[in-house]
Design an enzyme around this catalytic site. Structure first.
Site, PDB file in Angstrom:
ATOM      1  N   PHE A   2      22.793  -6.467 -22.243  1.00 53.85           N
ATOM      2  CA  PHE A   2      22.339  -5.711 -20.778  1.00 53.85           C
ATOM      3  C   PHE A   2      22.228  -6.291 -19.520  1.00 53.85           C
ATOM      4  O   PHE A   2      21.555  -6.063 -18.606  1.00 53.85           O
ATOM      5  CB  PHE A   2      21.053  -4.968 -21.153  1.00 53.85           C
ATOM      6  CG  PHE A   2      21.170  -3.894 -22.498  1.00 53.85           C
ATOM      7  CD1 PHE A   2      21.943  -2.773 -22.192  1.00 53.85           C
ATOM      8  CD2 PHE A   2      20.973  -4.283 -23.549  1.00 53.85           C
ATOM      9  CE1 PHE A   2      22.253  -1.878 -23.256  1.00 53.85           C
ATOM     10  CE2 PHE A   2      21.196  -3.256 -24.819  1.00 53.85           C
ATOM     11  CZ  PHE A   2      21.947  -2.359 -24.596  1.00 53.85           C
TER      12      PHE A   2
ATOM     13  N   GLU B 233      24.782  -9.426 -13.648  1.00 50.91           N
ATOM     14  CA  GLU B 233      25.248 -10.591 -13.179  1.00 50.91           C
ATOM     15  C   GLU B 233      24.348 -10.666 -11.916  1.00 50.91           C
ATOM     16  O   GLU B 233      23.952 -10.023 -11.256  1.00 50.91           O
ATOM     17  CB  GLU B 233      26.793 -10.324 -12.515  1.00 50.91           C
ATOM     18  CG  GLU B 233      27.710 -10.357 -13.705  1.00 50.91           C
ATOM     19  CD  GLU B 233      29.139 -10.134 -13.409  1.00 50.91           C
ATOM     20  OE1 GLU B 233      29.528 -10.569 -12.166  1.00 50.91           O
ATOM     21  OE2 GLU B 233      29.746  -9.827 -14.413  1.00 50.91           O
TER      22      GLU B 233
ATOM     23  N   CYS C 267      31.747  -3.995 -15.243  1.00 52.04           N
ATOM     24  CA  CYS C 267      31.041  -3.238 -16.275  1.00 52.04           C
ATOM     25  C   CYS C 267      31.023  -1.702 -15.892  1.00 52.04           C
ATOM     26  O   CYS C 267      31.690  -0.959 -16.966  1.00 52.04           O
ATOM     27  CB  CYS C 267      29.591  -3.549 -16.736  1.00 52.04           C
ATOM     28  SG  CYS C 267      29.701  -5.087 -17.302  1.00 52.04           S
TER      29      CYS C 267
ATOM     30  N   LYS D 127      28.555  -7.260  -5.796  1.00 55.40           N
ATOM     31  CA  LYS D 127      26.953  -6.913  -5.319  1.00 55.40           C
ATOM     32  C   LYS D 127      26.533  -8.152  -4.989  1.00 55.40           C
ATOM     33  O   LYS D 127      27.358  -9.053  -5.221  1.00 55.40           O
ATOM     34  CB  LYS D 127      26.206  -6.326  -6.559  1.00 55.40           C
ATOM     35  CG  LYS D 127      26.077  -7.123  -7.784  1.00 55.40           C
ATOM     36  CD  LYS D 127      25.139  -6.655  -8.711  1.00 55.40           C
ATOM     37  CE  LYS D 127      25.176  -7.536  -9.887  1.00 55.40           C
ATOM     38  NZ  LYS D 127      24.130  -7.112 -10.901  1.00 55.40           N
TER      39      LYS D 127
ATOM     40  N   THR E 232      31.062  -5.356 -25.322  1.00 57.12           N
ATOM     41  CA  THR E 232      30.948  -3.986 -25.170  1.00 57.12           C
ATOM     42  C   THR E 232      32.069  -3.257 -26.021  1.00 57.12           C
ATOM     43  O   THR E 232      33.196  -3.438 -25.499  1.00 57.12           O
ATOM     44  CB  THR E 232      30.798  -3.437 -23.893  1.00 57.12           C
ATOM     45  OG1 THR E 232      29.588  -4.345 -23.209  1.00 57.12           O
ATOM     46  CG2 THR E 232      30.544  -2.132 -23.803  1.00 57.12           C
TER      47      THR E 232
HETATM   48  P1  NAD Z   1      34.477 -12.456 -19.090  1.00 54.49           P
HETATM   49  O1  NAD Z   1      35.972 -11.765 -18.641  1.00 54.49           O
HETATM   50  O2  NAD Z   1      33.825 -12.942 -17.813  1.00 54.49           O
HETATM   51  O3  NAD Z   1      34.554 -13.564 -19.941  1.00 54.49           O
HETATM   52  C1  NAD Z   1      35.535 -13.506 -21.345  1.00 54.49           C
HETATM   53  C2  NAD Z   1      35.708 -14.793 -21.835  1.00 54.49           C
HETATM   54  O4  NAD Z   1      36.339 -14.732 -23.148  1.00 54.49           O
HETATM   55  C3  NAD Z   1      36.833 -15.447 -20.933  1.00 54.49           C
HETATM   56  O5  NAD Z   1      36.375 -16.769 -20.344  1.00 54.49           O
HETATM   57  C4  NAD Z   1      38.093 -15.343 -21.527  1.00 54.49           C
HETATM   58  O6  NAD Z   1      38.962 -16.448 -21.150  1.00 54.49           O
HETATM   59  C5  NAD Z   1      37.648 -15.635 -23.256  1.00 54.49           C
HETATM   60  N1  NAD Z   1      38.524 -15.338 -24.363  1.00 54.49           N
HETATM   61  C6  NAD Z   1      39.224 -14.177 -24.208  1.00 54.49           C
HETATM   62  N2  NAD Z   1      39.959 -14.247 -25.422  1.00 54.49           N
HETATM   63  C7  NAD Z   1      39.501 -15.158 -26.108  1.00 54.49           C
HETATM   64  C8  NAD Z   1      39.675 -15.814 -27.336  1.00 54.49           C
HETATM   65  N3  NAD Z   1      40.440 -15.146 -28.328  1.00 54.49           N
HETATM   66  N4  NAD Z   1      39.042 -16.793 -27.860  1.00 54.49           N
HETATM   67  C9  NAD Z   1      38.104 -17.278 -26.942  1.00 54.49           C
HETATM   68  N5  NAD Z   1      37.621 -16.960 -25.706  1.00 54.49           N
HETATM   69  C10 NAD Z   1      38.442 -15.894 -25.327  1.00 54.49           C
HETATM   70  O7  NAD Z   1      33.888 -11.384 -19.537  1.00 54.49           O
HETATM   71  P2  NAD Z   1      32.341 -10.953 -19.693  1.00 54.49           P
HETATM   72  O8  NAD Z   1      31.971 -10.601 -18.124  1.00 54.49           O
HETATM   73  O9  NAD Z   1      31.278 -12.214 -20.021  1.00 54.49           O
HETATM   74  O10 NAD Z   1      32.013  -9.746 -20.411  1.00 54.49           O
HETATM   75  C11 NAD Z   1      32.228 -10.042 -21.973  1.00 54.49           C
HETATM   76  C12 NAD Z   1      31.796  -8.910 -22.657  1.00 54.49           C
HETATM   77  O11 NAD Z   1      30.523  -8.360 -22.490  1.00 54.49           O
HETATM   78  C13 NAD Z   1      32.398  -7.659 -22.313  1.00 54.49           C
HETATM   79  O12 NAD Z   1      32.841  -6.616 -23.316  1.00 54.49           O
HETATM   80  C14 NAD Z   1      31.582  -6.971 -21.094  1.00 54.49           C
HETATM   81  O13 NAD Z   1      31.922  -5.390 -20.948  1.00 54.49           O
HETATM   82  C15 NAD Z   1      30.399  -7.147 -21.826  1.00 54.49           C
HETATM   83  N6  NAD Z   1      29.261  -7.343 -20.702  1.00 54.49           N
HETATM   84  C16 NAD Z   1      29.295  -7.955 -19.566  1.00 54.49           C
HETATM   85  C17 NAD Z   1      28.317  -8.087 -18.659  1.00 54.49           C
HETATM   86  C18 NAD Z   1      28.551  -8.644 -17.227  1.00 54.49           C
HETATM   87  O14 NAD Z   1      27.529  -8.555 -16.491  1.00 54.49           O
HETATM   88  N7  NAD Z   1      29.609  -9.262 -17.039  1.00 54.49           N
HETATM   89  C19 NAD Z   1      26.919  -7.549 -19.004  1.00 54.49           C
HETATM   90  C20 NAD Z   1      27.062  -6.778 -20.238  1.00 54.49           C
HETATM   91  C21 NAD Z   1      28.145  -6.624 -21.089  1.00 54.49           C
END
Ligand code: NAD
Length: 441
Positions: free
Chosen positions: A159, A162, A271, A331, A125
């Site tokens: 979208f 979790e 998020c 949640k 995002t």
């Molecule tokens: P997260 O923190 O669970 O995972 C991110 C991962 O990226 C981590 O495992 C981290 O170690 C890894 N990482 C960081 N830097 C790195 C690099 N340079 N090279 C390789 N790996 C690297 O994050 P998430 O919850 O999966 O969210 C990821 C993105 O998606 C965010 O922008 C978030 O806003 C968006 N998003 C999340 C959700 C959700 O429900 N979690 C839903 C929609 C969108």
């Protein structure tokens, strides 16, 4: 090509999507900097709690359809790379693009080393303009190559929710695909056709629109929640009023829809809070007032105090009193405690000298990392209630619904329940159990 697609960042989004792709006719590469995660995933052990994840991950690893590594050079074996690293908040609410930039620089080195076209798909995002102003510039700078000629960029926000990440990936409401050229659109649509066979509804739009859609989506849902919490506060002041009846009526109005209308203790997680803060910061950077979202956050930041004041009204002082907390994750159906309301509530209770005992089906290991020995952990809901003077229901796990009058009266010193999530119907408990809830006048 050895891999149909690569993912950089194997968190909730990256791992869920990679696992789904690798169970649908694709060879998938996952790159992650956390080497503990890599060794867990290689052993087919999921680092996150998600329904159906364990089975699908095992299948993918056993069939060698998902290969994970911390070596970026592996990306030479694919031409489509999804960026799924985190975008946390800076202190002022804007997004911290540190992980995006680190990953982009490494991807640029791969693009530099191979004379073929790469497609970079931004699933993280990011605020409008990030793909063009930061990602494109860094890719060009570190690869010495040109957007359009040597690589393309797609904004493809995610979208998924979790707890339902696998389901939401297989059955999304729609795909949002932002691209500034036709060639990139065709490439990504071909990939998704291979995955879905029958494509879900697709919104084809520009890069900036796709980026703005994601923030609008989450901010709108957060606004619905804060609006209902505002109505709940009013209902609490009116004897006989009940926010649930109001929710039911509003939910049947098709213009409103019944989702995200539950009053409660506010939204948490990785998020909503961060995305609303980011949109506020972004809108101010383009000189647009964001009063509406500031109110959404103000209501959300203070909503947990409603349960604390209900508690103090009923118990008076809470110093040295044993208080039980049911539910810790932000949640149900996840072990994620990022920005969970339980944390704010526990901190407040400890500050007032309460003895806090907690239970959650899966989030206890995560909460232990924050509170250590300052609170007590139990193995089930019933042992959490033993000798307690008040039970606060903080996360609406289904299993708590099994609690009945007998459990409460036999186990608790004082049979008092305060339901922060409206899990129980208001007639579920009978005297001598005292039942109070958010939004119940
Ligand atoms: P997260 O923190 O669970 O995972 C991110 C991962 O990226 C981590 O495992 C981290 O170690 C890894 N990482 C960081 N830097 C790195 C690099 N340079 N090279 C390789 N790996 C690297 O994050 P998430 O919850 O999966 O969210 C990821 C993105 O998606 C965010 O922008 C978030 O806003 C968006 N998003 C999340 C959700 C959700 O429900 N979690 C839903 C929609 C969108």
């Amino acid at each position: 090509m050895e891999y149909d697609v690569g993912f950089v960042g194997l968190g909730y989004v990256g791992l869920s999507t990679a696992v789904c792709f690798s169970n649908r006719r694709m060879k998938v590469l996952g790159i992650e900097i956390d080497t503990n995660k890599i060794s867990q995933i290689r052993k087919a052990k999921t680092p996150i709690h998600e329904k159906d994840m364990s089975e699908l991950l095992k299948k993918a690893i056993d069939k060698n359809n998902l290969v994970v590594s911390s070596d970026y050079n592996e990306l030479q074996k694919t031409r489509i790379i999804f960026l799924t690293v985190g975008t946390p908040s800076n202190k002022n609410g804007s997004i911290d693009v540190r992980y995006i930039r680190q990953a982009t620089k490494e991807i640029a080195k791969i693009i530099k080393s191979i004379d073929e076209y790469f497609l970079i798909v931004v699933k993280s995002t990011v605020v409008p303009g990030t793909s063009n102003n930061i990602i494109k510039k860094d890719l060009e700078k570190y690869s010495n190559k040109k957007l359009g000629k040597h690589f393309g960029i797609i904004a493809n926000p995610e979208f998924l929710q979790e707890g339902k990440a696998i389901h939401d990936t297989f059955y999304p409401d729609r795909l949002v695909i932002g691209a500034d050229s036709k060639n990139e659109l065709t490439m990504i649509k071909n990939l998704y056709k291979k995955f879905y066979r029958q494509l879900p509804p697709v919104i084809e739009t520009s890069l900036v629109n796709a980026e703005l859609i994601k923030y609008s989506n989450n901010s709108f849902l957060a606004t619905k929640i804060s609006f209902m919490n505002y109505i709940a506060r009013i209902a609490e002041e009116i004897p006989g009023a009940d926010v649930n009846d109001i929710k039911n009526a509003l939910g049947l109005d098709k213009r409103i829809s019944d989702s995200f209308l539950n009053a409660g203790l506010g939204f948490g997680g990785s998020c909503f809070p961060k995305d609303v803060r980011a949109l506020i910061a972004f809108s101010e950077s383009v000189r647009v007032e964001s009063d509406i979202l500031k109110s959404v956050m103000r209501i959300n930041n203070t909503q947990f105090l409603q349960i604390i004041s209900l508690l103090r009204n009923k118990l008076g002082t809470i110093n040295n009193k044993k208080i039980s907390i049911l539910g810790l994750s932000f949640k149900p159906n996840t072990d994620d405690i990022r920005e969970a309301t339980s944390i704010k509530i526990i901190e407040k209770l400890l500050k007032h000298g309460a003895r806090v005992t907690v239970y959650d089906p899966i989030a206890i290991p995560n909460i232990k990392q924050i509170f250590g020995t300052s609170i007590k952990y139990t193995k089930n809901a019933r042992s959490c209630l033993k000798s307690s003077e008040c039970c606060l229901l903080v996360t609406e796990w289904e299993e708590f619904k099994k609690l009945n009058n007998d459990d409460i009266t036999k186990l608790m010193k004082n049979p008092l329940i305060i339901d922060g999530r409206r899990l129980f119907s208001k007639n579920h408990f009978k005297k001598p159990v005292e039942y109070y809830a958010i939004g119940l006048g």
